[in-house]
Structure formats: C-alpha cells, structure tokens
Design an enzyme around this catalytic site. Sequence first.
Site, PDB file in Angstrom:
ATOM      1  N   GLU A   1      12.079  23.599  20.533  1.00 25.67           N
ATOM      2  CA  GLU A   1      12.843  23.178  21.712  1.00 25.67           C
ATOM      3  C   GLU A   1      14.213  22.742  21.218  1.00 25.67           C
ATOM      4  O   GLU A   1      14.325  21.852  20.358  1.00 25.67           O
ATOM      5  CB  GLU A   1      12.131  22.037  22.443  1.00 25.67           C
ATOM      6  CG  GLU A   1      12.921  21.601  23.667  1.00 25.67           C
ATOM      7  CD  GLU A   1      12.138  20.747  24.650  1.00 25.67           C
ATOM      8  OE1 GLU A   1      10.906  20.877  24.728  1.00 25.67           O
ATOM      9  OE2 GLU A   1      12.790  19.937  25.337  1.00 25.67           O
ATOM     10  N   THR A  58      15.682  10.041  23.058  1.00 30.08           N
ATOM     11  CA  THR A  58      15.585  10.827  21.825  1.00 30.08           C
ATOM     12  C   THR A  58      16.977  11.334  21.447  1.00 30.08           C
ATOM     13  O   THR A  58      17.510  12.230  22.093  1.00 30.08           O
ATOM     14  CB  THR A  58      14.613  12.008  22.040  1.00 30.08           C
ATOM     15  OG1 THR A  58      13.459  11.499  22.693  1.00 30.08           O
ATOM     16  CG2 THR A  58      14.217  12.635  20.725  1.00 30.08           C
ATOM     17  N   ASN A 115       9.675  16.411  33.346  1.00 29.32           N
ATOM     18  CA  ASN A 115       9.335  15.226  32.547  1.00 29.32           C
ATOM     19  C   ASN A 115       9.267  14.007  33.482  1.00 29.32           C
ATOM     20  O   ASN A 115      10.248  13.695  34.168  1.00 29.32           O
ATOM     21  CB  ASN A 115      10.418  15.047  31.465  1.00 29.32           C
ATOM     22  CG  ASN A 115      10.151  13.853  30.571  1.00 29.32           C
ATOM     23  OD1 ASN A 115       9.779  12.782  31.057  1.00 29.32           O
ATOM     24  ND2 ASN A 115      10.350  14.009  29.287  1.00 29.32           N
ATOM     25  N   HIS A 140       6.206  11.808  27.389  1.00 25.44           N
ATOM     26  CA  HIS A 140       6.421  11.334  26.020  1.00 25.44           C
ATOM     27  C   HIS A 140       5.742   9.977  25.869  1.00 25.44           C
ATOM     28  O   HIS A 140       6.173   8.990  26.471  1.00 25.44           O
ATOM     29  CB  HIS A 140       7.938  11.226  25.785  1.00 25.44           C
ATOM     30  CG  HIS A 140       8.328  10.810  24.403  1.00 25.44           C
ATOM     31  ND1 HIS A 140       9.644  10.678  24.019  1.00 25.44           N
ATOM     32  CD2 HIS A 140       7.596  10.494  23.304  1.00 25.44           C
ATOM     33  CE1 HIS A 140       9.704  10.303  22.749  1.00 25.44           C
ATOM     34  NE2 HIS A 140       8.469  10.168  22.297  1.00 25.44           N
ATOM     35  N   ARG A 193       5.584   7.110  23.858  1.00 19.19           N
ATOM     36  CA  ARG A 193       6.352   6.524  22.748  1.00 19.19           C
ATOM     37  C   ARG A 193       5.522   5.476  22.045  1.00 19.19           C
ATOM     38  O   ARG A 193       4.627   4.861  22.636  1.00 19.19           O
ATOM     39  CB  ARG A 193       7.656   5.903  23.262  1.00 19.19           C
ATOM     40  CG  ARG A 193       8.658   6.924  23.760  1.00 19.19           C
ATOM     41  CD  ARG A 193       9.963   6.255  24.117  1.00 19.19           C
ATOM     42  NE  ARG A 193      10.751   5.982  22.942  1.00 19.19           N
ATOM     43  CZ  ARG A 193      11.803   6.690  22.541  1.00 19.19           C
ATOM     44  NH1 ARG A 193      12.215   7.730  23.235  1.00 19.19           N
ATOM     45  NH2 ARG A 193      12.456   6.377  21.457  1.00 19.19           N
ATOM     46  N   ARG A 215       8.404  -3.568  36.818  1.00 23.71           N
ATOM     47  CA  ARG A 215       7.707  -4.660  37.478  1.00 23.71           C
ATOM     48  C   ARG A 215       6.289  -4.868  36.945  1.00 23.71           C
ATOM     49  O   ARG A 215       5.594  -5.780  37.374  1.00 23.71           O
ATOM     50  CB  ARG A 215       7.624  -4.393  38.987  1.00 23.71           C
ATOM     51  CG  ARG A 215       8.923  -4.588  39.715  1.00 23.71           C
ATOM     52  CD  ARG A 215       9.255  -6.075  39.783  1.00 23.71           C
ATOM     53  NE  ARG A 215      10.542  -6.296  40.422  1.00 23.71           N
ATOM     54  CZ  ARG A 215      10.699  -6.519  41.723  1.00 23.71           C
ATOM     55  NH1 ARG A 215       9.664  -6.526  42.538  1.00 23.71           N
ATOM     56  NH2 ARG A 215      11.898  -6.716  42.212  1.00 23.71           N
ATOM     57  N   HIS A 264      17.026  18.223  27.378  1.00 25.59           N
ATOM     58  CA  HIS A 264      17.632  16.905  27.179  1.00 25.59           C
ATOM     59  C   HIS A 264      18.978  16.824  27.869  1.00 25.59           C
ATOM     60  O   HIS A 264      19.902  17.558  27.537  1.00 25.59           O
ATOM     61  CB  HIS A 264      17.788  16.505  25.706  1.00 25.59           C
ATOM     62  CG  HIS A 264      17.741  15.007  25.544  1.00 25.59           C
ATOM     63  ND1 HIS A 264      18.789  14.196  25.867  1.00 25.59           N
ATOM     64  CD2 HIS A 264      16.741  14.183  25.164  1.00 25.59           C
ATOM     65  CE1 HIS A 264      18.443  12.940  25.671  1.00 25.59           C
ATOM     66  NE2 HIS A 264      17.198  12.898  25.253  1.00 25.59           N
ATOM     67  N   GLY A 265      19.027  15.946  28.851  1.00 30.95           N
ATOM     68  CA  GLY A 265      20.280  15.672  29.540  1.00 30.95           C
ATOM     69  C   GLY A 265      20.699  16.716  30.555  1.00 30.95           C
ATOM     70  O   GLY A 265      21.804  16.630  31.092  1.00 30.95           O
ATOM     71  N   ARG A 304       7.067   2.302  26.109  1.00 27.07           N
ATOM     72  CA  ARG A 304       8.041   1.729  27.062  1.00 27.07           C
ATOM     73  C   ARG A 304       7.979   2.398  28.430  1.00 27.07           C
ATOM     74  O   ARG A 304       8.432   1.846  29.410  1.00 27.07           O
ATOM     75  CB  ARG A 304       9.450   1.787  26.497  1.00 27.07           C
ATOM     76  CG  ARG A 304      10.011   3.174  26.439  1.00 27.07           C
ATOM     77  CD  ARG A 304      11.461   3.152  26.017  1.00 27.07           C
ATOM     78  NE  ARG A 304      11.615   2.805  24.624  1.00 27.07           N
ATOM     79  CZ  ARG A 304      12.661   3.186  23.890  1.00 27.07           C
ATOM     80  NH1 ARG A 304      13.632   3.882  24.441  1.00 27.07           N
ATOM     81  NH2 ARG A 304      12.757   2.875  22.626  1.00 27.07           N
ATOM     82  N   HIS A 328      10.312   8.798  33.442  1.00 25.41           N
ATOM     83  CA  HIS A 328      11.092   7.734  34.070  1.00 25.41           C
ATOM     84  C   HIS A 328      10.540   7.274  35.418  1.00 25.41           C
ATOM     85  O   HIS A 328      11.014   6.286  35.965  1.00 25.41           O
ATOM     86  CB  HIS A 328      12.572   8.110  34.093  1.00 25.41           C
ATOM     87  CG  HIS A 328      13.070   8.241  32.678  1.00 25.41           C
ATOM     88  ND1 HIS A 328      13.037   7.176  31.788  1.00 25.41           N
ATOM     89  CD2 HIS A 328      13.501   9.304  31.973  1.00 25.41           C
ATOM     90  CE1 HIS A 328      13.473   7.586  30.604  1.00 25.41           C
ATOM     91  NE2 HIS A 328      13.754   8.865  30.695  1.00 25.41           N
ATOM     92  N   GLU A 382       4.770  15.056  24.457  1.00 21.59           N
ATOM     93  CA  GLU A 382       5.800  14.767  23.449  1.00 21.59           C
ATOM     94  C   GLU A 382       5.371  13.580  22.623  1.00 21.59           C
ATOM     95  O   GLU A 382       4.939  12.552  23.176  1.00 21.59           O
ATOM     96  CB  GLU A 382       7.122  14.419  24.132  1.00 21.59           C
ATOM     97  CG  GLU A 382       7.838  15.607  24.703  1.00 21.59           C
ATOM     98  CD  GLU A 382       9.167  15.181  25.297  1.00 21.59           C
ATOM     99  OE1 GLU A 382       9.621  14.050  25.064  1.00 21.59           O
ATOM    100  OE2 GLU A 382       9.743  16.002  26.016  1.00 21.59           O
TER     101      GLU A 382
END
Length: 248
Positions: A155, A105, A11, A47, A49, A22, A198-199, A53, A14, A74
């Site tokens: 998932e 999420t 993924n 994803h 969103r 910036r 996730h995580g 973001r 990030h 996603e």
Amino acid sequence: MSDNHLRLGVNIDHVATVRNARGGSYPDPLRAAKLAEEAGADGITAHLREDRRHISDADIDGLMEVLSVPLNFEMAATPEMQRIALRHKPHAVCIVPEKREERTTEGGLEVAREENKLAHYIAPLREAGCRVSIFIAADQRQIEAAHRIGAEVIELHTGAYCDAQAEGRMDEAARELESLREMSAFAHSLGLEVHAGHGLTYDTVQPVAAFPEVRELNIGHFLIGESIFLGLTPAIAEMRRLMDEARL
Ligand code: PXP
C-alpha cells in the site's frame, strides 16, 4: 466485477475516536462498518493501535463477526498484533509503522532495513491465509524489499502528495504524484498488488484512482469527517462516484 474495478476500503478508526472521546458505546464503529458496506465499500479497514486510542480489541471481534466484506486489519509488526491476527485470520493484514507519539501513521514502513525480521514476521500470517500488505512510501528500495520478503500487496502512502496539495505546494504535489505513478507501475511489474491510501479527499483522490495498477484505496479520516455534514452513506457514495469517474 470488472477487472478495472477500483476497490474502496473504508477505514472506520475515527468513528471509534469520537466514541472514545466520551468513553461510552456510541457512535458504534460496527454500525458504521455495516452502513459503509451497504453504501458500496468493498472492504473495511481498521487499525488496532498498540495504545488502543481508537479501535478496541472488542471492535475487531465484532467486525470479524458482522462483516460480509473483507476486513483489512492494520497493525504494527509486534508479537501481540501477530497473535491477534493469527487468532482472527482476517482477509488481509496491512503492516504499518507505529509510533506512540504520532497523531497518525506518519511514514511508510522501513522494510529494506528490517528485511529478515519482517520476512519471519509475515511468514505465519501468510501461512494462516491472510493477504499480507506492507504500507510503504513510493520508494523503489522499499518496494523491492517488500517483494523479497514475500508480501503479496503493497500500500503506497499518499500522505505527502495529499499534504502538499492541501497546502498549495503544487510543484511538490505534482512530484509526489509522479513518484506514486512510477512506483505503482514498478510494483505491478514485480507482480505485487498495489493499494494506496492516507489523507485522500474528494480533491486528491482522482489522480491516484486513475493509475491503472492501483487496485484498492483505503480512506478514512476525510470520509468520517465529511459524514458529519453529508451522512456516511452519501459521503461514501460521492467518493465511489469520483473513483469510478477517474477510472473511465
Ligand atoms: N492506509 C493506511 C495503511 C493507514 O494507516 C491509514 C490511516 O490509518 C489509511 C490508509 C487511511 O488514512 P486516512 O484516514 O487519512 O484516510
């Protein structure tokens, strides 16, 4: 590729988060996606969103153009996202719950309560040839509902397990892991393909990777963070190694 191969979806959200801090053009999520591909990712997850973001519409356009591995798109179950997915027809769409105020999420989708609505929502996506995955908690009711609405993939949300482990609540982590194990087997018995994510980190990935019914893990935040220290290619290679080791 062997039947036992556990796919890794990287993924890249990030990378876009850092870029957007910036507002410029770097670091480029597309470059990260290509590098992840070369490093052994079996797919790329992004994803889009509602508030954009991190990943942008232009990122999705670019990913559809440059990727040689499948894109797992996603998205929240909104009319806008359905239009975007139908325009691009990515390999897979993963329907996730989305709240504007959340940082990430937070939980799985409430499928059981929204069964009819979701069944209608995913039908055109399936007709367009997308594999539809539903992001849910390890909960039998939600799995049965996902199966009834015609999803091909679920998932399982690994966040509760990972949080408990990271915070040293070991009994709770063990209980969460047991639910993930039982529900992976249950979903598989219904004919659903099972993914998880996730995580996940180097410390938490192996017990989940060892479940034979799990076919794919989607991992982002930890890998992008770790790549600050190791570089993206070695960070992914280490995750790949741990997943393969767990699978032996
Ligand atoms: N799977 C799904 C459905 C997600 O929503 C996310 C987070 O966007 C992930 C996997 C990856 O989670 P993480 O970034 O914590 O590895």
